[in-house]
Scaffold this active site. Structure first.
Site, PDB file in Angstrom:
ATOM      1  N   GLU A  63      68.039 -23.868  44.876  1.00 54.14           N
ATOM      2  CA  GLU A  63      69.548 -24.027  44.951  1.00 54.14           C
ATOM      3  C   GLU A  63      70.185 -25.441  44.342  1.00 54.14           C
ATOM      4  O   GLU A  63      69.116 -26.328  44.631  1.00 54.14           O
ATOM      5  CB  GLU A  63      70.150 -23.755  46.228  1.00 54.14           C
ATOM      6  CG  GLU A  63      69.621 -22.345  46.940  1.00 54.14           C
ATOM      7  CD  GLU A  63      68.391 -22.406  47.976  1.00 54.14           C
ATOM      8  OE1 GLU A  63      67.929 -23.327  48.204  1.00 54.14           O
ATOM      9  OE2 GLU A  63      67.996 -21.234  48.127  1.00 54.14           O
ATOM     10  N   TYR A  77      67.538 -27.879  34.952  1.00 53.45           N
ATOM     11  CA  TYR A  77      66.892 -26.582  35.251  1.00 53.45           C
ATOM     12  C   TYR A  77      66.935 -25.689  34.183  1.00 53.45           C
ATOM     13  O   TYR A  77      65.997 -24.927  33.818  1.00 53.45           O
ATOM     14  CB  TYR A  77      67.434 -26.096  36.387  1.00 53.45           C
ATOM     15  CG  TYR A  77      67.419 -26.935  37.647  1.00 53.45           C
ATOM     16  CD1 TYR A  77      66.311 -27.788  38.043  1.00 53.45           C
ATOM     17  CD2 TYR A  77      68.370 -26.975  38.752  1.00 53.45           C
ATOM     18  CE1 TYR A  77      66.141 -28.414  39.079  1.00 53.45           C
ATOM     19  CE2 TYR A  77      68.208 -27.967  39.747  1.00 53.45           C
ATOM     20  CZ  TYR A  77      67.153 -28.680  39.911  1.00 53.45           C
ATOM     21  OH  TYR A  77      67.011 -29.398  40.914  1.00 53.45           O
TER      22      TYR A  77
END
Length: 168
Positions: A112, A124
């Site tokens: 998250e 990411y």
């Protein structure tokens, strides 16, 4: 993981020890508005979660926390001292953690990230993570409000992925 691994030449990755917690907590407080408490790190250690530190000349400059079970991994925490950010160390540590997840039998890695954390989202995405959902009002924000978390996932190809059943 019981040994020290070289990362980017002058940095080492090694298992986090209780003696590392003061340095880890200092970084945690520098980089997060609502840092983890010491007991969260201790509980993770006791649960068998992979906790590692990134060090340079015996000084802790970052850390990562990765949980793996039932073919899945979750990146629970990843942080670098502000002084060491922007040098590619976060990317290198994350790539190393992805490999640990793969070696641990994970087929997928979840994490998250705050909706407002564009830098982490770019990292990411550059490593192949895909946004798969949103956790509404997940993170606390100064002032009592809440912020959404984006859920990212990375499909991990294990070495035996291409083996047929008779070769396993």
């Amino acid at each position: 993981m019981n040994s020290v691994v070289k990362l980017m030449g002058e940095f080492d990755v090694r298992p986090m020890a209780r003696e590392d917690l003061p340095a880890v907590l200092e970084i945690e407080q520098q980089v997060y508005p609502f840092p983890w408490a010491q007991q969260i790190f201790v509980g993770s250690m006791e649960a068998g979660t992979l906790l590692v530190v990134l060090q340079r000349q015996q000084q802790v400059v970052g850390y990562g926390v990765l949980s793996t079970a039932a073919g899945e991994s979750q990146l629970l925490n990843l942080a670098l001292s502000p002084h060491y950010q922007g040098r590619g160390l976060g990317r290198a540590l994350l790539q190393w953690l992805i490999e640990q997840a793969r070696q641990g039998g994970a087929d997928i890695l979840f994490l998250e990230v705050r909706l407002s954390n564009d830098t982490a989202q770019q990292l990411y995405q550059s490593l192949g993570f895909n946004e798969i959902g949103v956790r509404k009002q997940y993170y606390r924000v100064i002032g009592g409000r809440r912020e959404d978390a984006l859920i990212y996932a990375l499909q991990i190809m294990n070495e035996d992925y291409f083996l047929n059943d008779s070769e396993r």
